[in-house]
Design an enzyme around this catalytic site. Sequence first.
Site, PDB file in Angstrom:
ATOM      1  CB  ILE A 129      -1.213  -0.074   0.903  1.00 18.45           C
ATOM      2  CG1 ILE A 129      -0.229  -0.677   2.559  1.00 18.45           C
ATOM      3  CG2 ILE A 129      -1.951  -0.648   0.939  1.00 18.45           C
ATOM      4  CD1 ILE A 129      -1.210   0.200   3.914  1.00 18.45           C
ATOM      5  CG  ASP A 130      -0.629   4.526  -2.552  1.00 18.72           C
ATOM      6  OD1 ASP A 130       0.217   4.204  -3.327  1.00 18.72           O
ATOM      7  OD2 ASP A 130      -1.262   5.060  -3.270  1.00 18.72           O
ATOM      8  CD  GLU A 131       6.345   6.301   2.434  1.00 19.40           C
ATOM      9  OE1 GLU A 131       7.462   8.413   2.194  1.00 19.40           O
ATOM     10  OE2 GLU A 131       7.909   6.417   1.141  1.00 19.40           O
TER      11      GLU A 131
END
Length: 279
Positions: A129-131
């Site tokens: 998942i995105d940072e």
Amino acid sequence: MLTYTVQEDGLTIDQLLQTKWKLGKKLIHELRMQKAVTDQDGELLQWKLPQQKGNVLNFKWEAESSKYLPSDQIPLYVAYEDDYILIVSKPRGVATHPNEQGQNHTLMNTVSHYLQSKGHQYGEHVHRIDEGTKGLVVVAKNPIVKGMLDRMIEQKEIVRTYEAIVEGQMKSNHGTIRAAIGTDRHHPTRRRVSPSGQLAITHYEVVGRDEQFTKVHAILETGRTHQIRVHLAHLGHPIVGDDLYGAKKSPTKTYELHAFKVQFKHPITGQMIIAEDKR
């Protein structure tokens, strides 16, 4: 080691690995060469011999260790764990995995430290998942389970549900966004809806409203970079704090997107696993 109880009569080990589990040729070859499959008494088994329902198969082999530098710098919240699978929560502002050699401030560095403390040398994430997004990440604890979970991701058998708080009042209470996503030539990291991009499908349902914001649950049918962020912004309702996609800047420089639930049928036990991030 992995232990599996045969669930149907007449299935050979070859069929189990190739047809049922759909493992890669390289891994199957390694298992064969290392004579990795035995019965519960430790006797080697013939791969083309039909097995009976209830037979116990033990898989034991020298597997390659994961290469992450172990680190305990990030608190680890475990939402689910068994002998095969670990589901952990990634905090906002932390990358899922290292992007360069020597990096040790990511979720997988912390997972590696946790697993090694329990005697495991292998742990690999099956999605990311995105940072800037917080929430659940599924980790395989051995290569066989990794191969099985990879296939389940490809076949959309692992359902991940996100919660987003968006700006404004969404008109529809539920819907499906079908809009291809591509790169934005004006920005190195931003994505945009583009007819020449990759197919992207997001299903959403409104679960809460107030005067300024709408709370949405979203399920990805595809897994494009920034997909939920791009799609909701495309509808005119960017995620709160997501200034990359047109929202007002947040004082904390974060945006309100949470991968809070994951559910799937366990590839080994067959049980339905439902894990939620309760942080």
